[in-house]
Design a protein around this motif. Structure first.
Motif, PDB file in Angstrom:
ATOM      1  N   TRP A 103     -17.393   8.778  -1.044  1.00 30.63           N
ATOM      2  CA  TRP A 103     -17.592   7.417  -1.566  1.00 30.63           C
ATOM      3  C   TRP A 103     -17.075   6.395  -0.567  1.00 30.63           C
ATOM      4  N   ALA A 104     -15.871   6.635  -0.051  1.00 33.57           N
ATOM      5  CA  ALA A 104     -15.262   5.686   0.891  1.00 33.57           C
ATOM      6  C   ALA A 104     -16.123   5.538   2.145  1.00 33.57           C
ATOM      7  N   LYS A 105     -16.633   6.646   2.643  1.00 28.83           N
ATOM      8  CA  LYS A 105     -17.484   6.598   3.828  1.00 28.83           C
ATOM      9  C   LYS A 105     -18.735   5.784   3.556  1.00 28.83           C
ATOM     10  N   GLY A 106     -19.309   5.973   2.382  1.00 31.31           N
ATOM     11  CA  GLY A 106     -20.517   5.241   2.019  1.00 31.31           C
ATOM     12  C   GLY A 106     -20.282   3.753   1.844  1.00 31.31           C
ATOM     13  N   GLN A 107     -19.051   3.381   1.469  1.00 32.98           N
ATOM     14  CA  GLN A 107     -18.717   1.974   1.242  1.00 32.98           C
ATOM     15  C   GLN A 107     -18.071   1.321   2.456  1.00 32.98           C
ATOM     16  N   GLY A 108     -17.902   2.088   3.515  1.00 27.34           N
ATOM     17  CA  GLY A 108     -17.265   1.547   4.713  1.00 27.34           C
ATOM     18  C   GLY A 108     -15.793   1.246   4.518  1.00 27.34           C
ATOM     19  N   VAL A 109     -15.138   2.032   3.664  1.00 25.13           N
ATOM     20  CA  VAL A 109     -13.726   1.825   3.360  1.00 25.13           C
ATOM     21  C   VAL A 109     -12.883   2.839   4.130  1.00 25.13           C
ATOM     22  N   ALA A 110     -11.921   2.377   4.888  1.00 24.31           N
ATOM     23  CA  ALA A 110     -11.009   3.281   5.589  1.00 24.31           C
ATOM     24  C   ALA A 110     -10.134   3.985   4.560  1.00 24.31           C
ATOM     25  N   ILE A 111      -9.976   5.301   4.693  1.00 23.14           N
ATOM     26  CA  ILE A 111      -9.210   6.069   3.716  1.00 23.14           C
ATOM     27  C   ILE A 111      -8.454   7.178   4.414  1.00 23.14           C
ATOM     28  N   ALA A 112      -7.248   7.455   3.927  1.00 17.65           N
ATOM     29  CA  ALA A 112      -6.427   8.526   4.490  1.00 17.65           C
ATOM     30  C   ALA A 112      -5.847   9.360   3.356  1.00 17.65           C
ATOM     31  N   LEU A 113      -5.882  10.649   3.520  1.00 13.04           N
ATOM     32  CA  LEU A 113      -5.234  11.568   2.588  1.00 13.04           C
ATOM     33  C   LEU A 113      -3.751  11.613   2.942  1.00 13.04           C
ATOM     34  N   THR A 114      -2.898  11.282   1.983  1.00 10.35           N
ATOM     35  CA  THR A 114      -1.459  11.227   2.265  1.00 10.35           C
ATOM     36  C   THR A 114      -0.717  12.293   1.475  1.00 10.35           C
ATOM     37  N   ASN A 115       0.383  12.753   2.057  1.00 15.65           N
ATOM     38  CA  ASN A 115       1.213  13.760   1.390  1.00 15.65           C
ATOM     39  C   ASN A 115       2.681  13.480   1.710  1.00 15.65           C
ATOM     40  N   VAL A 116       3.090  12.239   1.460  1.00 13.25           N
ATOM     41  CA  VAL A 116       4.439  11.819   1.837  1.00 13.25           C
ATOM     42  C   VAL A 116       5.507  12.366   0.900  1.00 13.25           C
ATOM     43  N   TRP A 117       5.156  12.677  -0.340  1.00 18.12           N
ATOM     44  CA  TRP A 117       6.145  13.237  -1.261  1.00 18.12           C
ATOM     45  C   TRP A 117       6.722  14.530  -0.688  1.00 18.12           C
ATOM     46  N   GLU A 118       5.856  15.369  -0.155  1.00 19.39           N
ATOM     47  CA  GLU A 118       6.281  16.672   0.367  1.00 19.39           C
ATOM     48  C   GLU A 118       6.693  16.619   1.835  1.00 19.39           C
ATOM     49  N   GLN A 119       6.040  15.748   2.621  1.00 14.16           N
ATOM     50  CA  GLN A 119       6.242  15.764   4.065  1.00 14.16           C
ATOM     51  C   GLN A 119       6.935  14.529   4.620  1.00 14.16           C
ATOM     52  N   GLY A 120       7.238  13.543   3.788  1.00 16.37           N
ATOM     53  CA  GLY A 120       7.850  12.321   4.290  1.00 16.37           C
ATOM     54  C   GLY A 120       6.896  11.570   5.202  1.00 16.37           C
ATOM     55  N   GLY A 121       7.450  10.908   6.216  1.00 13.94           N
ATOM     56  CA  GLY A 121       6.624  10.097   7.105  1.00 13.94           C
ATOM     57  C   GLY A 121       5.500  10.871   7.763  1.00 13.94           C
ATOM     58  N   LYS A 122       5.722  12.147   8.061  1.00 11.79           N
ATOM     59  CA  LYS A 122       4.690  12.976   8.689  1.00 11.79           C
ATOM     60  C   LYS A 122       3.420  12.989   7.843  1.00 11.79           C
ATOM     61  N   GLY A 123       3.594  12.994   6.516  1.00 11.63           N
ATOM     62  CA  GLY A 123       2.432  13.032   5.626  1.00 11.63           C
ATOM     63  C   GLY A 123       1.710  11.707   5.514  1.00 11.63           C
ATOM     64  N   GLY A 124       2.223  10.671   6.175  1.00 14.98           N
ATOM     65  CA  GLY A 124       1.576   9.353   6.129  1.00 14.98           C
ATOM     66  C   GLY A 124       1.122   8.862   7.488  1.00 14.98           C
ATOM     67  N   LEU A 125       1.154   9.729   8.502  1.00 11.79           N
ATOM     68  CA  LEU A 125       0.807   9.302   9.857  1.00 11.79           C
ATOM     69  C   LEU A 125      -0.637   8.830   9.967  1.00 11.79           C
ATOM     70  N   GLU A 126      -1.566   9.547   9.337  1.00 12.46           N
ATOM     71  CA  GLU A 126      -2.971   9.124   9.389  1.00 12.46           C
ATOM     72  C   GLU A 126      -3.133   7.754   8.752  1.00 12.46           C
ATOM     73  N   LEU A 127      -2.470   7.554   7.615  1.00 16.49           N
ATOM     74  CA  LEU A 127      -2.521   6.253   6.942  1.00 16.49           C
ATOM     75  C   LEU A 127      -1.940   5.167   7.837  1.00 16.49           C
ATOM     76  N   ALA A 128      -0.803   5.436   8.449  1.00 16.93           N
ATOM     77  CA  ALA A 128      -0.156   4.436   9.312  1.00 16.93           C
ATOM     78  C   ALA A 128      -1.059   4.043  10.475  1.00 16.93           C
ATOM     79  N   LYS A 129      -1.777   5.005  11.032  1.00 20.29           N
ATOM     80  CA  LYS A 129      -2.668   4.699  12.158  1.00 20.29           C
ATOM     81  C   LYS A 129      -3.825   3.804  11.711  1.00 20.29           C
ATOM     82  N   LEU A 130      -4.357   4.062  10.517  1.00 20.87           N
ATOM     83  CA  LEU A 130      -5.434   3.213  10.001  1.00 20.87           C
ATOM     84  C   LEU A 130      -4.923   1.804   9.712  1.00 20.87           C
ATOM     85  N   VAL A 131      -3.738   1.709   9.137  1.00 17.44           N
ATOM     86  CA  VAL A 131      -3.163   0.397   8.837  1.00 17.44           C
ATOM     87  C   VAL A 131      -2.844  -0.346  10.125  1.00 17.44           C
ATOM     88  N   LYS A 132      -2.322   0.362  11.094  1.00 15.04           N
ATOM     89  CA  LYS A 132      -2.011  -0.255  12.380  1.00 15.04           C
ATOM     90  C   LYS A 132      -3.265  -0.860  13.009  1.00 15.04           C
TER      91      LYS A 132
END
Length: 560
Positions: A400-429
């Motif tokens: 859905w996100a790809k079809g709408q042109g929406v940047a999206i990242a799968l996050t897993n910060v609860w289990e991995q901390g910052g490592k689980g949010g690196l993809e998200l951080a790069k998109l936000v950056k």
């Protein structure tokens, strides 16, 4: 990390096993001179902003919001903390800014508000309980004002205040439905003037909003002086200024006004200050906290309460206006579980795979994306992963996100901390490096009706707004006194885009009914009550407090 506690896998056990650094170390990382830190033990400090070095430039703001919340939980605070830690791992100068938890939700149904898993702020126990006493100070100031009001009635009522038209309520930082409506002053002439009164939860007090929107001590005192406490027998407004106690209230708040410095599990500086609810107030941490974080770092990751229809809308129209800045990037947190609920699945069946329900529930996410885009900011979606999510359900959202042109990242910060949010951080950056075309959805000079209609139609996706007879009468007075150019602070259920909690997904064609309009001149907005929203919540049948205790070693049990 101790294996036994890791196996328990609770927020509290993870927090207890985390290595926490002296707060002076965190202050040094944030560029705070040691003499600007006022220590509250080893791991908490107040920041004396007057002693901070001048900034060459102010940091950019990343606002984290979410889809309409469900009992399944979205993990917005967890993602906020994890995103800040991810930025830290990328080598960015970053500070996370959050609200302070209220004891009502902590002891009620929601639990704490310090994130979760390996994306938490510490010391978790202190922050979720009394912290540095800020909310207690606000409670004291609120109730001191109530006492001053009743004392002037008892002392001959020189302000000609009509006891039937006193609008200022007492406050308590706990969900206590029995105090919504009370009678005070009983027992004879020596006990005061009998009248009807009531309590708000402290985080709904206008003093909380004032503290969160003031930018200096002088501004704080002026805002306190501007608060309306009631009306005379001639129906003229009476302000705190008329009582002459604004200075006394500011004195009670002088320490609470200073932002609090703590840290994440990964040692990222965190400023936690202020705690207004987003369904009955404006739902953002203090301007002092955000401005201090912007002064000290290149990136500030902050959040607004509940979904984009509440916290984010108020961040834009109230906090951004007052603060003179706007978010440079926005993250919308969503989960497979919550989308399934918006797609019609009962909360007891959320563990079962159901891609069709995810597809149906996507309309809620789509509306929040549309809302943020209307403000001229391109959002990034954080899909906060749970262990029960299936590949097919995740693919449904990603496609859905790809079809709408929406940047999206799968996050897993609860289990991995910052490592689980690196993809998200790069998109936000990447979004931070692009220019925004920010625009408000209404102007302050628009009529109250126009402002309400803009929020209902553009943010909620509704058809129209209807004012009750009481609200219409109040609006006449609001226009008479020239208060109609204030922004709107909608008090609305967080569970639905409408004012009806059970209308999940993306309802259409509905009308929002405004039952009451309360001028908050100190805060600088008009609170518009909708539906059955209340400023003093109640506790659930099985409050979280039933699982809480303290061990023989003095450590908390059951706090989450």
């Amino acid at each position: 990390m101790k294996v036994g506690r890791l196996m328990a896998f609770t927020d509290l056990s993870i927090a207890k096993d985390a290595k926490i650094l002296p707060i002076q170390t965190i202050g040094n990382r944030a560029g705070i001179p040691e003499d600007a830190l006022e220590l509250y033990g080893k791991y908490k400090a107040k920041i004396n902003v007057e002693l901070l070095p001048a900034a060459e430039k102010l940091g950019k703001v990343v606002l984290v919001t979410a889809i309409s919340p469900t009992p399944a939980g979205e993990g917005k605070s967890t993602v906020t903390v994890g995103l800040a830690d991810a930025f830290n791992q990328l080598g960015e100068s970053v500070i996370v800014a959050l609200r302070e938890p209220s004891l009502g939700p902590v002891m009620g149904v929601k639990g704490g508000a310090t994130g979760g898993g390996f994306a938490q702020v510490l010391p978790m126990e202190d922050i979720n309980l009394h912290f540095t006493g800020d909310i207690h100070a606000i409670t004291s100031a609120n109730n001191a004002l109530a006492a001053f009001i009743d004392n002037q009635l008892h002392q001959g009522n020189p302000l000609n205040l009509d006891p039937r038209r006193i609008t200022w309520k007492r406050a308590l930082d706990m969900n206590d439905r029995a105090l919504r409506q009370v009678t005070i002053g009983l027992g004879g002439p020596a006990q005061g003037i009998p009248r009807q009164d009531g309590f708000d939860i402290t985080v709904a007090s206008e003093i909380m909003a004032v503290l969160c929107l003031a930018t200096s001590m002088e501004d704080l005192k002026e805002r306190l002086a501007q608060m309306v406490i009631g009306y005379t027998y001639d129906k003229e407004p009476v302000l705190v200024r008329d009582l002459g106690v604004a200075g006394a209230l500011a004195l009670l708040l002088k320490d609470a006004f200073k932002p609090n410095l703590v840290q994440t599990i990964e040692g990222t500086p965190a400023i936690i200050h202020g705690g207004p609810f987003a369904n009955i107030a404006h739902g953002c941490n203090s301007l002092m906290a955000t401005n201090t974080a912007r002064q000290l770092s290149d990136v500030v990751v902050t959040e607004a309460g509940f979904g984009a229809d509440l916290g984010a809308e108020k961040f834009m129209h109230i906090k951004s206006r007052k603060g003179g800045f706007h978010p440079d990037a926005v993250v919308i947190v969503a989960t497979v579980r919550a989308l399934k609920m918006h797609g019609g699945v009962d909360k007891t069946l959320l563990g079962e795979a159901n891609s069709d329900a995810v597809r149906r529930g996507m309309v809620n996410l789509a509306k929040h994306v549309d809302t943020i885009r209307q403000f001229g900011v391109e959002p990034v979606v954080a899909l906060n992963r749970f262990v029960t999510d299936t590949a097919e359900e995740i693919a449904e959202i990603m496609d859905w996100a790809k079809g709408q042109g929406v940047a999206i990242a799968l996050t897993n910060v609860w289990e991995q901390g910052g490592k689980g949010g690196l993809e998200l951080a790069k998109l936000v950056k990447a979004e931070l490096e692009r220019p925004t075309d920010f625009a408000f959805l209404y102007e302050e000079t628009d009529s109250v009706e126009e402002k309400l209609r803009a929020i209902v139609q553009k943010v909620y996706g509704g058809a129209d707004v209807l004012l009750s007879d009481k609200a219409q009468k109040q609006l006449v007075d609001i226009k008479k006194y020239g208060w109609d150019e204030l922004p709107i602070c909608m008090a609305k259920t967080q569970y639905s885009l409408s004012d009806q909690p059970k209308l999940l997904g993306r309802p259409e064609g509905f009308t929002i009914t405004i039952r009451e309009i309360m001028p908050k001149l100190g805060a600088g907005f008009l609170v518009c009550l909708t539906g059955d929203i209340m400023t003093m919540p109640g506790l659930p049948k099985q409050p979280a407090a039933l699982k809480m205790d303290v061990g023989a070693d003095g450590e908390a049990i059951g706090l989450f």
